[in-house]
Motif scaffolding. Structure first.
Motif, PDB file in Angstrom:
ATOM      1  N   CYS A 101      38.146  43.264  30.406  1.00 45.65           N
ATOM      2  CA  CYS A 101      38.220  41.833  30.651  1.00 45.65           C
ATOM      3  C   CYS A 101      38.139  41.112  29.301  1.00 45.65           C
ATOM      4  CB  CYS A 101      37.071  41.379  31.534  1.00 45.65           C
ATOM      5  SG  CYS A 101      37.075  42.199  33.123  1.00 45.65           S
ATOM      6  N   THR A 172      41.630  34.221  33.293  1.00 44.01           N
ATOM      7  CA  THR A 172      42.469  33.368  34.135  1.00 44.01           C
ATOM      8  C   THR A 172      42.491  31.927  33.640  1.00 44.01           C
ATOM      9  OG1 THR A 172      40.538  33.286  35.550  1.00 44.01           O
ATOM     10  CG2 THR A 172      42.325  34.681  36.267  1.00 44.01           C
ATOM     11  N   THR A 221      41.273  36.998  39.300  1.00 43.48           N
ATOM     12  CA  THR A 221      41.038  38.064  38.337  1.00 43.48           C
ATOM     13  C   THR A 221      40.857  39.422  38.995  1.00 43.48           C
ATOM     14  OG1 THR A 221      39.792  38.666  36.369  1.00 43.48           O
ATOM     15  CG2 THR A 221      38.524  37.847  38.223  1.00 43.48           C
ATOM     16  N   ALA A 247      46.642  41.085  37.095  1.00 42.10           N
ATOM     17  CA  ALA A 247      45.505  41.413  37.946  1.00 42.10           C
ATOM     18  C   ALA A 247      45.946  41.643  39.386  1.00 42.10           C
ATOM     19  CB  ALA A 247      44.460  40.310  37.884  1.00 42.10           C
TER      20      ALA A 247
END
Lengths: 369, 292
Positions: A101, A172, A221, A247
């Motif tokens: 991430c 995002t 996400t 994602a």
């Protein structure tokens, strides 16, 4: 006096072992091994493991075996920072693959940077990662490119009014901000940011009833949230074009969404086919993927380019860093790539995918102008 | 109207879970912090029975409920019963430990990827100007049936009378020949069944992920505190109320001028509870608190 002798003896021994590196080379991994993003984390970890096993089977790095130290970043900055601290200070790893991430990578970057440890993210796409540090690289395209590609797609399809729901995490939000700049002013007619992990979008969908929009962008996400968004969108009877990004290009979105995700577009990196030799290798070793081949292959290549660097210049951080900046091309599973002056990947194109009869099918390459 | 339906869907889910919690808290005075995990166990078990073992839904759901009750029973025997008589805060610690254990087990058994009991799209219909799927109608009705069924048990049967007696005074009830310890077990198991029903609800309406548990527990606690602690019906009403509030907060064009950003959905609803408790600390339906 005795103590001094003993002490100097120990010191000499320590110096000797320090001068002549033997034993294994430690490589760190940071990714979400638990939590909502754990499907990505598991897949990227598998990619790294697979590469390390191959390198070790072929004799290691100059005869030294690679030892993997995997830490759970939980897709969160705080956890990733702790993980990086442990890897750099306690385990003294030579290089790190991670985080997954963008929030993880951004939090871990200053620690890796300070420790002089090269870190390659196999998955982080936030524009901020480009500026995260000199030792920070990624073999995954910057979101700025992805947002440009989406804007281009909207323009080609004549889509001028877009509704977007964004889950509030680094990746995002950065993507939304980039997209906002790339589409014409006011094109995002509905733009809401929700708490991470939200799965009830019904009232937001209710508000969409009174609006005019040409396309919906599911900017979540995790597959759980993107799947839920798509289900609730279609259940409210909306038939507009729908789109998501990396994602959401994941088979579990199709498992959850069923007919609700039919025709869903996804903008993503090129992926390796499950039936390809590499896909079969992954299936054999790990019983397939949790999220998708793109994740396994990018981390496999991140570890691959690091292994190549270590073979060439040894295990010193700055030498590995300089090797990567000067790299002309690495031939990986995802394609031939190199790194620009920010450590961003060059050479990985973007691909438009669409769910057709229950599977993601490649529609076309998108060359970003 | 659509907002009302949305609130009803979310509220039914919250009510099921809050009901189980209120029951345990009201009777035993015990906080069960592993409740969210029992919710997931119920949901995941049903997913497994339906999607992996291939049972039809009408068999999978009871199987899931039984699993939830079973896990709740084990929770009671192993993590609550040996402790709660010593101090009623001890289970707070033991159930936190259990919640971590269950989190790990769920991750191991069911993996990280999201699971849905009824994947795909549900057919929706227009009802009073709002869109709702038949599954959602069934879920709303099912919740009401469970809650009313329990109301009947609670208020009109001998067992219910005993439960109420135990709620009022444990020892006095025992001296009248009521087997309070076995009622405690029964209540704990019942709360597990309620929780499992909530998990099945999530698995059908949305999807299950291993990280859901803690937020679920928090929301259920918010409902029982707002409802007046230990007040069963208060907790249920508040669960519906909070859910409706959450929908209204983001769904309404406030004063025709602005929308509250969706990111504040939960914050605003919980803020409302704080303000309310400031004004009436005993909760919406709470009576003046009893001092023991």
């Amino acid at each position: 006096m005795k103590y001094v002798q003993l002490f100097s003896g120990v010191l000499v021994l320590a110096l000797l072992t320090a001068c002549k590196p033997t034993g294994s080379i430690k490589v760190g991994f940071i990714g979400p091994l638990t939590g909502d993003a754990a499907t990505f984390g598991t897949d990227t970890l598998h990619g790294v493991q697979l590469k390390i096993e191959e390198v070790n089977a072929a004799g290691g790095i100059g005869g030294r075996m690679i030892e993997l130290v995997a830490e759970d970043g939980r897709c969160a900055g705080g956890d990733a920072a702790n993980a990086a601290q442990k890897l750099v200070a306690v385990d003294k790893v030579v290089v790190i693959v991670g985080g997954d991430c963008s929030g993880e990578t951004l939090a871990a970057a200053p620690i890796a940077e300070a420790g002089g440890v090269v870190m390659i993210s196999p998955l982080s796409s936030s524009p901020d990662v480009a500026q995260a540090g000199d030792f920070i690289f990624r073999d995954y395209p910057n979101d700025l490119l992805k947002a440009k590609a989406v804007a281009q797609f909207f323009a080609e399809e004549g889509i001028s009014k877009v509704a977007i729901i964004t889950e509030n995490v680094d990746f995002t939000v950065a993507f939304r901000d980039a997209l906002k700049k790339d589409v014409p002013e006011g094109a995002l007619v509905f733009d809401e940011v929700v708490d991470p992990g939200t799965k009830d979008y019904r009232s937001l969908m209710t508000r969409l009833q009174d609006m005019e929009f040409d396309a919906f962008f599911a900017n979540g996400t995790s597959t759980a949230t993107i799947g839920a968004m798509m289900q609730q969108l279609r259940e409210q009877g909306f038939t507009q074009t729908a789109m998501t990004h990396d994602a959401g290009q994941d088979k579990s979105v199709i498992d959850i969404g069923g007919e609700a995700v039919a025709g869903l577009y996804a903008i993503n990196v090129p992926s390796v086919n499950e039936d390809s030799p590499f896909g079969q290798k992954v299936a054999e070793r790990f019983g397939g993927t949790q999220a998708g081949m793109a994740f396994v292959s990018h981390s496999y290549d991140a570890m691959g380019v690091l292994a190549e660097a270590m073979q060439a210049v040894g295990t010193e951080g700055t030498a590995i860093r300089d090797y990567l900046y000067n790299l002309s091309s690495y031939s990986g599973i995802v394609g031939n790539f190199s790194f620009d002056e920010n450590g961003d990947v060059i050479g990985i194109p973007l691909v438009l995918w669409q769910v057709q009869s229950g599977a993601y099918v490649k529609v076309k390459d998108i060359a970003v102008n | 109207m659509q907002l009302l339906i949305n609130g009803l869907i979310a509220g039914s889910l919250a009510a099921l879970i809050a009901a189980g919690l209120a029951l345990v808290y009201g009777v035993l005075g015990v906080f069960n912090l592993a409740l969210g995990q029992i919710v997931l166990v119920g949901g995941y078990a049903t997913w497994w029975f339906c999607q992996v073992a291939g049972l039809p839904l009408f068999l999978g759901i009871p199987a899931g409920l039984v699993t939830g009750g079973l896990v709740a029973w084990l929770t009671f025997i192993l993590f609550v019963k040996p402790f709660y008589k010593h101090h009623r805060f001890l289970p707070l610690v033991t159930t936190i430990a259990l919640s971590m254990i269950l989190d790990g087990l769920i991750l191991l058994l069911f993996q990280e990827r999201p699971r849905s009991i009824l994947p795909g799209m549900k057919e929706t219909m227009l009802l009073f100007g709002g869109r709702v799927s038949s599954e959602q109608l069934v879920l709303i009705a099912f919740t009401l049936v469970i809650l009313f069924g329990f109301a009947y048990l609670f208020h009109s049967t001998a067992v219910g009378r005993r439960i109420r007696a135990v709620v009022q005074h444990d020892h006095a009830a025992m001296s009248l020949g009521i087997n309070a310890p076995s009622l405690h077990t029964l209540i704990f198991v019942l709360s597990g069944v309620f929780a499992a029903a909530g998990g099945i609800f999530i698995g059908i309406d949305q999807n299950l992920t291993p990280t859901l548990a803690f937020p679920i527990t928090i929301k259920a606690y918010a409902a029982i505190i707002a409802g007046g602690k230990g007040n069963f019906w208060g907790a249920i009403v508040c669960a519906y109320l909070i859910a409706l509030l959450e929908q209204v907060v983001v769904g309404i064009h406030w004063f025709g001028v602005f929308y509250i950003p969706a990111g504040y959905q939960q914050t605003v609803a919980l803020l409302f509870i704080i303000v309310f408790l400031l004004l009436k600390p005993t909760g919406i339906f709470g009576s003046v608190s009893r001092s023991a």
